[in-house]
Enzyme design. Structure first.
Site, PDB file in Angstrom:
ATOM      1  N   LYS A  46      43.358  66.301  11.596  1.00 31.97           N
ATOM      2  CA  LYS A  46      44.477  65.803  12.395  1.00 31.97           C
ATOM      3  C   LYS A  46      44.833  66.759  13.529  1.00 31.97           C
ATOM      4  O   LYS A  46      45.233  66.323  14.615  1.00 31.97           O
ATOM      5  CB  LYS A  46      45.689  65.551  11.498  1.00 31.97           C
ATOM      6  CG  LYS A  46      45.478  64.439  10.475  1.00 31.97           C
ATOM      7  CD  LYS A  46      45.156  63.109  11.138  1.00 31.97           C
ATOM      8  CE  LYS A  46      45.101  61.978  10.115  1.00 31.97           C
ATOM      9  NZ  LYS A  46      44.822  60.661  10.777  1.00 31.97           N
ATOM     10  N   SER A  96      48.392  60.142  13.664  1.00 31.87           N
ATOM     11  CA  SER A  96      48.144  61.475  13.131  1.00 31.87           C
ATOM     12  C   SER A  96      48.840  61.593  11.775  1.00 31.87           C
ATOM     13  O   SER A  96      48.801  60.656  10.971  1.00 31.87           O
ATOM     14  CB  SER A  96      48.637  62.536  14.117  1.00 31.87           C
ATOM     15  OG  SER A  96      48.336  63.826  13.663  1.00 31.87           O
ATOM     16  N   LEU A 124      49.284  51.223   6.299  1.00 33.62           N
ATOM     17  CA  LEU A 124      49.991  51.118   7.573  1.00 33.62           C
ATOM     18  C   LEU A 124      49.280  50.167   8.527  1.00 33.62           C
ATOM     19  O   LEU A 124      49.928  49.433   9.279  1.00 33.62           O
ATOM     20  CB  LEU A 124      50.129  52.504   8.212  1.00 33.62           C
ATOM     21  CG  LEU A 124      51.059  53.498   7.513  1.00 33.62           C
ATOM     22  CD1 LEU A 124      51.089  54.816   8.290  1.00 33.62           C
ATOM     23  CD2 LEU A 124      52.463  52.940   7.368  1.00 33.62           C
ATOM     24  N   TYR A 137      42.124  67.978   5.673  1.00 36.25           N
ATOM     25  CA  TYR A 137      42.832  66.820   6.238  1.00 36.25           C
ATOM     26  C   TYR A 137      43.640  67.272   7.455  1.00 36.25           C
ATOM     27  O   TYR A 137      43.592  66.644   8.519  1.00 36.25           O
ATOM     28  CB  TYR A 137      43.739  66.206   5.180  1.00 36.25           C
ATOM     29  CG  TYR A 137      44.549  65.024   5.657  1.00 36.25           C
ATOM     30  CD1 TYR A 137      43.952  63.775   5.845  1.00 36.25           C
ATOM     31  CD2 TYR A 137      45.914  65.146   5.901  1.00 36.25           C
ATOM     32  CE1 TYR A 137      44.696  62.684   6.271  1.00 36.25           C
ATOM     33  CE2 TYR A 137      46.663  64.063   6.333  1.00 36.25           C
ATOM     34  CZ  TYR A 137      46.054  62.827   6.514  1.00 36.25           C
ATOM     35  OH  TYR A 137      46.787  61.760   6.941  1.00 36.25           O
ATOM     36  N   ASP A 156      32.722  50.347  10.521  1.00 33.64           N
ATOM     37  CA  ASP A 156      32.773  51.729  10.048  1.00 33.64           C
ATOM     38  C   ASP A 156      32.926  52.586  11.299  1.00 33.64           C
ATOM     39  O   ASP A 156      31.995  52.703  12.100  1.00 33.64           O
ATOM     40  CB  ASP A 156      31.481  52.076   9.298  1.00 33.64           C
ATOM     41  CG  ASP A 156      31.419  53.535   8.865  1.00 33.64           C
ATOM     42  OD1 ASP A 156      32.339  54.304   9.206  1.00 33.64           O
ATOM     43  OD2 ASP A 156      30.429  53.907   8.204  1.00 33.64           O
ATOM     44  N   ASN A 163      44.001  53.963  13.560  1.00 31.17           N
ATOM     45  CA  ASN A 163      44.685  54.148  12.290  1.00 31.17           C
ATOM     46  C   ASN A 163      43.753  54.494  11.132  1.00 31.17           C
ATOM     47  O   ASN A 163      44.194  55.072  10.132  1.00 31.17           O
ATOM     48  CB  ASN A 163      45.479  52.875  11.955  1.00 31.17           C
ATOM     49  CG  ASN A 163      46.044  52.889  10.563  1.00 31.17           C
ATOM     50  OD1 ASN A 163      47.006  53.603  10.271  1.00 31.17           O
ATOM     51  ND2 ASN A 163      45.452  52.104   9.668  1.00 31.17           N
ATOM     52  N   THR A 191      51.542  53.707   0.676  1.00 27.39           N
ATOM     53  CA  THR A 191      50.216  53.156   0.937  1.00 27.39           C
ATOM     54  C   THR A 191      49.272  53.725  -0.125  1.00 27.39           C
ATOM     55  O   THR A 191      49.703  54.441  -1.023  1.00 27.39           O
ATOM     56  CB  THR A 191      49.708  53.547   2.333  1.00 27.39           C
ATOM     57  OG1 THR A 191      49.444  54.957   2.360  1.00 27.39           O
ATOM     58  CG2 THR A 191      50.754  53.223   3.398  1.00 27.39           C
TER      59      THR A 191
END
Length: 298
Positions: free
Chosen positions: A169, A151, A31, A165, A73, A100, A200
């Protein structure tokens, strides 16, 4: 210098002044790459930050002077501050920031080592936090700007095998809601974007815990669900939505991307409302105002 060349130089300077300056993390792929291409396509200037910026070389050659690729980083807070400073020095200002950069570490909650759990939060939450902190001073000084926090559908709820994960978020969204309220008084807008599936390398490049065989049956069920119900789209569509968002005079705090995630958000919200309503009596019984308790003299 001829009059014609002087006029051309003035036109070039005016065009540069009119174009917006973007700062996009994770810009070299997925993305982030689509967002970078979309911004360049409308004549804007972009700082594309990523751990590996070599995939941006060809794109930079196609847009001389408008794409600055900087290795970064985001988990290194000092490096984030330095790269944001470089951005402002190079282009003179900062208009749109897209947080992102991120990754998926898959596994059941019980399986995560401490190092794996911390690595997931370091990138997806702390990396975004460091970028948010670094860009606020120049945006605040300008009394304008738009910070877009990428997010996930994973922030709508916790799902088996992506719990850490989702945790990263959820943390990002809680921080971003507070940040939106704090930054609004300075003219800085914040939007949380919750995308569904896109083609992706989020899943192909994801890392995984060491499987515990007690979860083998659940893994098989999940694999079947994903094979039958996964909906993934071209990143270009997310980029088009992002351009509509940043062109809005009144952008929302939250934006869902995709019909599947849109419907899921309403479904999850309704189930929460139903549960709260079912337990309303217990909830209300747990509160009763009383005077402040007397304190014993020291």
């Amino acid at each position: 210098m001829s009059v014609a060349s002087s006029d051309q130089d003035n036109l070039t300077l005016r065009a540069a002044a009119a174009s917006r300056v973007w700062f996009i993390t994770g810009a070299s792929r997925g993305l982030g790459r689509a967002f970078t291409e979309a911004a360049l396509a409308v004549g804007d200037r972009v700082v594309g930050a990523a751990r590996d910026v070599s995939p941006l070389d060809e794109l930079a050659a196609q847009h001389p002077g408008r794409l600055l690729a900087l290795r970064l980083d985001v988990t290194d807070r000092a490096a984030v501050v330095d790269v944001v400073d470089q951005t402002v020095r190079h282009f003179g200002r900062l208009d749109i920031v897209v947080n992102n950069a991120g990754a998926l570490f898959a596994g059941m909650i019980e399986e995560f080592t401490e190092a794996e759990a911390r690595a997931q939060l370091e990138l997806n939450f702390f990396g975004a936090l460091w970028v948010s902190q670094a860009v606020l001073p120049p945006l605040r000084a300008q009394s304008r700007g738009h910070l877009v926090q990428m997010s996930s559908i994973g922030a709508l709820g916790g799902f088996p095998s992506t719990g850490l994960y989702s945790a990263s978020k959820f943390a990002l969204e809680g921080m971003s809601e507070a940040l939106a309220a704090e930054a609004a008084r300075f003219g800085v807008k914040v939007t949380i974007v919750q995308p569904g599936g896109y083609w992706t390398d989020l899943y192909t490049s994801s890392k995984a815990t060491t499987p515990n065989p007690v979860y083998d049956t659940l893994r098989t069920e999940l694999a079947k669900q994903w094979a039958e119900g996964s909906i993934d789209s071209e990143p270009r569509l997310a980029a088009e939505a992002l351009m509509t968002l940043v062109n809005s005079d009144d952008p929302p705090l939250r934006l869902l991307l995709g019909s599947m995630v849109y419907d899921l958000a309403f479904d999850i919200s309704q189930r929460r409302l139903d549960t709260w309503a079912d337990w309303e009596q217990v909830s209300r019984a747990a509160e009763q105002a009383i005077p402040a308790p007397a304190t014993e003299p020291a």
